[in-house]
Design a protein around this motif. Structure first.
Motif, PDB file in Angstrom:
ATOM      1  N   SER A 229       0.822  -1.211   0.000  1.00  0.00           N
ATOM      2  CA  SER A 229       0.000   0.000   0.000  1.00  0.00           C
ATOM      3  C   SER A 229       0.856   1.261   0.000  1.00  0.00           C
ATOM      4  O   SER A 229       1.994   1.260   0.490  1.00  0.00           O
ATOM      5  CB  SER A 229      -0.925   0.024   1.213  1.00  0.00           C
ATOM      6  N   GLU A 230       0.282   2.328  -0.533  1.00  0.00           N
ATOM      7  CA  GLU A 230       0.941   3.630  -0.528  1.00  0.00           C
ATOM      8  C   GLU A 230       1.085   4.145   0.899  1.00  0.00           C
ATOM      9  O   GLU A 230       2.119   4.733   1.265  1.00  0.00           O
ATOM     10  CB  GLU A 230       0.145   4.620  -1.365  1.00  0.00           C
ATOM     11  N   GLU A 231       0.054   3.928   1.719  1.00  0.00           N
ATOM     12  CA  GLU A 231       0.098   4.410   3.099  1.00  0.00           C
ATOM     13  C   GLU A 231       1.279   3.802   3.854  1.00  0.00           C
ATOM     14  O   GLU A 231       1.977   4.502   4.603  1.00  0.00           O
ATOM     15  CB  GLU A 231      -1.214   4.073   3.812  1.00  0.00           C
ATOM     16  N   SER A 232       1.504   2.521   3.667  1.00  0.00           N
ATOM     17  CA  SER A 232       2.613   1.852   4.341  1.00  0.00           C
ATOM     18  C   SER A 232       3.958   2.377   3.838  1.00  0.00           C
ATOM     19  O   SER A 232       4.911   2.535   4.612  1.00  0.00           O
ATOM     20  CB  SER A 232       2.515   0.343   4.129  1.00  0.00           C
ATOM     21  N   MET A 233       4.027   2.691   2.533  1.00  0.00           N
ATOM     22  CA  MET A 233       5.250   3.280   1.981  1.00  0.00           C
ATOM     23  C   MET A 233       5.526   4.639   2.612  1.00  0.00           C
ATOM     24  O   MET A 233       6.665   4.927   3.024  1.00  0.00           O
ATOM     25  CB  MET A 233       5.126   3.429   0.461  1.00  0.00           C
ATOM     26  N   ILE A 234       4.499   5.482   2.684  1.00  0.00           N
ATOM     27  CA  ILE A 234       4.665   6.813   3.282  1.00  0.00           C
ATOM     28  C   ILE A 234       5.147   6.688   4.726  1.00  0.00           C
ATOM     29  O   ILE A 234       6.076   7.387   5.157  1.00  0.00           O
ATOM     30  CB  ILE A 234       3.346   7.597   3.207  1.00  0.00           C
ATOM     31  N   HIS A 235       4.514   5.790   5.467  1.00  0.00           N
ATOM     32  CA  HIS A 235       4.898   5.601   6.868  1.00  0.00           C
ATOM     33  C   HIS A 235       6.351   5.154   6.990  1.00  0.00           C
ATOM     34  O   HIS A 235       7.086   5.626   7.872  1.00  0.00           O
ATOM     35  CB  HIS A 235       3.975   4.570   7.516  1.00  0.00           C
ATOM     36  N   SER A 236       6.789   4.271   6.104  1.00  0.00           N
ATOM     37  CA  SER A 236       8.165   3.755   6.171  1.00  0.00           C
ATOM     38  C   SER A 236       9.199   4.817   5.827  1.00  0.00           C
ATOM     39  O   SER A 236      10.388   4.652   6.135  1.00  0.00           O
ATOM     40  CB  SER A 236       8.332   2.560   5.230  1.00  0.00           C
ATOM     41  N   MET A 237       8.755   5.918   5.190  1.00  0.00           N
ATOM     42  CA  MET A 237       9.676   6.978   4.761  1.00  0.00           C
ATOM     43  C   MET A 237       9.772   8.132   5.755  1.00  0.00           C
ATOM     44  O   MET A 237      10.515   9.086   5.518  1.00  0.00           O
ATOM     45  CB  MET A 237       9.246   7.522   3.400  1.00  0.00           C
ATOM     46  N   ARG A 238       9.039   8.049   6.869  1.00  0.00           N
ATOM     47  CA  ARG A 238       9.180   9.088   7.878  1.00  0.00           C
ATOM     48  C   ARG A 238      10.611   9.080   8.420  1.00  0.00           C
ATOM     49  O   ARG A 238      11.341   8.099   8.277  1.00  0.00           O
ATOM     50  CB  ARG A 238       8.196   8.847   9.026  1.00  0.00           C
ATOM     51  N   GLU A 239      11.014  10.163   9.031  1.00  0.00           N
ATOM     52  CA  GLU A 239      12.354  10.255   9.618  1.00  0.00           C
ATOM     53  C   GLU A 239      12.573   9.065  10.555  1.00  0.00           C
ATOM     54  O   GLU A 239      11.763   8.795  11.443  1.00  0.00           O
ATOM     55  CB  GLU A 239      12.505  11.555  10.398  1.00  0.00           C
ATOM     56  N   PRO A 242      12.111   2.566   8.309  1.00  0.00           N
ATOM     57  CA  PRO A 242      12.922   1.478   7.739  1.00  0.00           C
ATOM     58  C   PRO A 242      13.343   1.693   6.292  1.00  0.00           C
ATOM     59  O   PRO A 242      14.324   1.089   5.851  1.00  0.00           O
ATOM     60  CB  PRO A 242      12.007   0.259   7.890  1.00  0.00           C
ATOM     61  N   TYR A 243      12.602   2.524   5.553  1.00  0.00           N
ATOM     62  CA  TYR A 243      13.012   2.779   4.172  1.00  0.00           C
ATOM     63  C   TYR A 243      14.419   3.344   4.131  1.00  0.00           C
ATOM     64  O   TYR A 243      15.222   3.008   3.242  1.00  0.00           O
ATOM     65  CB  TYR A 243      12.030   3.752   3.517  1.00  0.00           C
ATOM     66  N   TRP A 244      14.735   4.192   5.109  1.00  0.00           N
ATOM     67  CA  TRP A 244      16.063   4.825   5.156  1.00  0.00           C
ATOM     68  C   TRP A 244      17.048   4.043   6.020  1.00  0.00           C
ATOM     69  O   TRP A 244      18.225   3.964   5.678  1.00  0.00           O
ATOM     70  CB  TRP A 244      15.942   6.246   5.702  1.00  0.00           C
ATOM     71  N   THR A 245      16.581   3.453   7.110  1.00  0.00           N
ATOM     72  CA  THR A 245      17.503   2.811   8.057  1.00  0.00           C
ATOM     73  C   THR A 245      17.846   1.380   7.679  1.00  0.00           C
ATOM     74  O   THR A 245      18.872   0.851   8.120  1.00  0.00           O
ATOM     75  CB  THR A 245      16.898   2.819   9.473  1.00  0.00           C
ATOM     76  N   GLU A 280       2.514  -4.425   3.206  1.00  0.00           N
ATOM     77  CA  GLU A 280       3.891  -4.051   2.917  1.00  0.00           C
ATOM     78  C   GLU A 280       3.911  -2.700   2.190  1.00  0.00           C
ATOM     79  O   GLU A 280       2.934  -2.337   1.519  1.00  0.00           O
ATOM     80  CB  GLU A 280       4.558  -5.114   2.046  1.00  0.00           C
ATOM     81  N   PRO A 281       5.011  -1.949   2.292  1.00  0.00           N
ATOM     82  CA  PRO A 281       5.090  -0.669   1.566  1.00  0.00           C
ATOM     83  C   PRO A 281       5.158  -0.880   0.052  1.00  0.00           C
ATOM     84  O   PRO A 281       5.739  -1.861  -0.420  1.00  0.00           O
ATOM     85  CB  PRO A 281       6.407  -0.050   2.082  1.00  0.00           C
ATOM     86  N   TRP A 282       4.535   0.033  -0.672  1.00  0.00           N
ATOM     87  CA  TRP A 282       4.772   0.057  -2.113  1.00  0.00           C
ATOM     88  C   TRP A 282       6.271  -0.011  -2.372  1.00  0.00           C
ATOM     89  O   TRP A 282       7.064   0.635  -1.666  1.00  0.00           O
ATOM     90  CB  TRP A 282       4.250   1.359  -2.705  1.00  0.00           C
ATOM     91  N   ARG A 283       6.679  -0.743  -3.416  1.00  0.00           N
ATOM     92  CA  ARG A 283       8.075  -0.720  -3.848  1.00  0.00           C
ATOM     93  C   ARG A 283       8.313   0.514  -4.713  1.00  0.00           C
ATOM     94  O   ARG A 283       7.454   0.934  -5.477  1.00  0.00           O
ATOM     95  CB  ARG A 283       8.395  -1.975  -4.671  1.00  0.00           C
ATOM     96  N   THR A 284       9.508   1.082  -4.613  1.00  0.00           N
ATOM     97  CA  THR A 284       9.853   2.287  -5.355  1.00  0.00           C
ATOM     98  C   THR A 284      10.847   1.974  -6.461  1.00  0.00           C
ATOM     99  O   THR A 284      11.425   0.881  -6.524  1.00  0.00           O
ATOM    100  CB  THR A 284      10.466   3.337  -4.420  1.00  0.00           C
ATOM    101  N   LEU A 285      11.070   2.966  -7.314  1.00  0.00           N
ATOM    102  CA  LEU A 285      12.091   2.827  -8.349  1.00  0.00           C
ATOM    103  C   LEU A 285      13.461   2.604  -7.716  1.00  0.00           C
ATOM    104  O   LEU A 285      14.257   1.793  -8.202  1.00  0.00           O
ATOM    105  CB  LEU A 285      12.099   4.077  -9.233  1.00  0.00           C
ATOM    106  N   ARG A 286      13.731   3.285  -6.598  1.00  0.00           N
ATOM    107  CA  ARG A 286      15.009   3.079  -5.916  1.00  0.00           C
ATOM    108  C   ARG A 286      15.119   1.626  -5.417  1.00  0.00           C
ATOM    109  O   ARG A 286      16.186   1.024  -5.478  1.00  0.00           O
ATOM    110  CB  ARG A 286      15.150   4.059  -4.750  1.00  0.00           C
ATOM    111  N   ASP A 287      14.006   1.077  -4.925  1.00  0.00           N
ATOM    112  CA  ASP A 287      13.993  -0.320  -4.499  1.00  0.00           C
ATOM    113  C   ASP A 287      14.350  -1.250  -5.656  1.00  0.00           C
ATOM    114  O   ASP A 287      15.125  -2.192  -5.501  1.00  0.00           O
ATOM    115  CB  ASP A 287      12.607  -0.711  -3.967  1.00  0.00           C
ATOM    116  N   ALA A 288      13.737  -0.996  -6.821  1.00  0.00           N
ATOM    117  CA  ALA A 288      13.963  -1.853  -7.978  1.00  0.00           C
ATOM    118  C   ALA A 288      15.431  -1.838  -8.395  1.00  0.00           C
ATOM    119  O   ALA A 288      16.017  -2.877  -8.717  1.00  0.00           O
ATOM    120  CB  ALA A 288      13.070  -1.413  -9.142  1.00  0.00           C
ATOM    121  N   ILE A 289      16.031  -0.655  -8.398  1.00  0.00           N
ATOM    122  CA  ILE A 289      17.434  -0.535  -8.789  1.00  0.00           C
ATOM    123  C   ILE A 289      18.334  -1.214  -7.764  1.00  0.00           C
ATOM    124  O   ILE A 289      19.334  -1.856  -8.114  1.00  0.00           O
ATOM    125  CB  ILE A 289      17.810   0.947  -8.968  1.00  0.00           C
TER     126      ILE A 289
END
Length: 438
Positions: A229-239, A242-245, A280-289
């Motif tokens: 979901s998009e919501e889960s992706m947004i949440h994972s990108m907060r300061e 886990p998207y960053w850490t 699970e969070p949406w996958r991003t282009l950065r994830d794919a790369i």
């Protein structure tokens, strides 16, 4: 933890029409269906299928390809085994926003050939993927006719009859429930966004699934649920998220701050938001790369300015080649690394909207022929967005490879529905032990 490639177990047989670059064929095969016949018309796409084995563990095996016009195939002659699944995405250009919108009058409309294939092979199930443009008000009546024809494929249309007249006949037969159950199909249409199933791309499509009515399958019990979901992706990108850490620790601080500053607010008390956050969070282009699924832990090598300027291969991964001249202007904006990619397209007017361009972290990156800070995506980056494995080699020049990808079904999306169809057929004992067929 890397997601490992699941061991494949054969469960049945399939026929794949309009195979293109192989996305749906790979998906149905991954679900355990052995291909009896694969058909494709485009020469370059046929070469792609010839060059790639269905299973990397059996590199000498190839797809049972019959190239050429599907209208020339007599399925009663070339397919002797029982067919469990018929799969295919009839050419979408007649109904696509990127096409010329002729719809049912377009000679590329191949839905009638899907219905003929059903009549001649009587598959237990059908999986059909197409563009969301079929749902536009101007095409919706014809789309309803497509669904009715799939429900009653053995009630053939008179060659001199208009489709509207034939549809009227079909609707009366359906209402009266007067056709034998063995010659009817239960049909479900689903509007899906591939991003909701783990594909790193916003790709809205229509999937049609049909089962022979005599099997008594309740598809609602098996239809794959959204996993991301998009919501889960947004949440994972907060300061501190886990998207960053966990996933992207090396992203420059200024880039991370910019992304976080642009994140929309979430109403954490909203019931729907709470449910979406369980996915699970949406996958991003950065994830794919960086690498996901079977490419987990295998980041694509960085594309340098030199590689872009001179069209050089980067690393030893196929089709990862720089390309100069990307441009950005109103209506033609690039993909953002920290969002799912835009829909990969292959329209008759070229690729509009900047779908093959990506914004970079380095704002000073020179792409030669365009502005700074962005570049064209490589073919391999695009293939990853379509969830093709890195082993999959596309035939032809760059433009043709991108066309094959744009016309394909994302492998991960196709696999989700193919496995669900397999489970539904198993539930009623419709899949015979493959060993007994040999």
């Amino acid at each position: 933890m890397p997601e490992l490639r699941e061991e494949r177990h054969e469960v049945g047989t399939c026929v794949e029409l309009f195979a293109g670059g192989g996305g749906l064929a790979l998906a149905v095969h991954a679900a355990g269906f052995r291909p009896l016949l694969v058909n494709e018309y485009a020469k370059r796409a046929c070469e792609t299928l010839k060059s790639n084995p269905p299973d990397p563990d059996e590199p000498t095996k190839r797809w049972p390809l019959i190239p050429g016009d599907v209208r020339d195939i007599d399925f009663t002659e070339v397919v002797s085994d029982e067919v469990d699944v018929l799969a295919g995405g009839p050419p979408c250009q007649p109904f696509s926003l990127g096409g010329v919108h002729k719809g049912m009058e377009d000679e590329r409309n191949m839905f009638p050939q899907m219905f003929r294939a059903i009549r001649e092979m009587r598959p237990k199930a059908v999986i059909c993927e197409n563009v969301r443009g079929l749902l536009r008000p101007s095409f919706r009546p014809y789309f309803n006719y497509i669904l009715n024809e799939m429900r009653l494929p053995f009630v053939e249309r008179d060659k001199n009859a208009a489709w509207e007249d034939h549809n009227e006949i079909l609707e009366k037969l359906i209402a009266n429930d007067s056709i034998d159950v063995s010659e009817r199909y239960m049909v479900k249409e689903m509007e899906v966004n591939a991003a909701n199933y783990g594909v790193p791309q916003i790709r809205n499509r229509v999937i049609i699934v049909a089962f022979r009515a005599d099997l008594g399958i309740d598809w609602d019990e098996f239809m794959p649920k959204e996993t991301h979901s998009e919501e889960s992706m947004i949440h994972s990108m907060r300061e501190g998220g886990p998207y960053w850490t966990e996933r992207h620790k090396k992203v420059p601080a200024d880039v991370r701050k910019r992304v976080i500053a642009n994140l929309p607010a979430l109403d954490y008390e909203n019931k729907k938001v709470k449910e979406k956050l369980k996915l699970e969070p949406w996958r991003t282009l950065r994830d794919a790369i960086a690498g996901i699924d079977e490419n987990e832990g295998k980041p694509l090598p960085y594309v340098t300015e030199e590689a872009v300027k001179d069209k050089l291969p980067v690393g030893d991964i196929p089709d990862h080649i720089g390309w100069p001249g990307a441009r950005m202007y109103t209506g033609h904006t690039p993909n953002l690394l920290d969002r799912p990619a835009k829909t990969v397209k292959a329209g008759v007017h070229g690729v509009p909207g900047g779908e093959s361009v990506m914004q970079l972290d380095d704002v000073n990156f020179a792409n030669f022929g365009g502005g700074d800070g962005y570049r064209y995506m490589t073919v391999r980056e695009t293939a990853r967005v379509m969830t093709f494995p890195d082993r999959w080699i596309l035939d032809g020049p760059r433009g043709e490879k991108m066309r094959q990808l744009g016309n394909a079904v994302p492998v991960k999306l196709g696999t989700a529905f193919s496995k669900a169809v397999a489970d539904a057929l198993k539930s009623v004992g419709a899949l015979e032990d493959p060993e007994k067929r040999k």
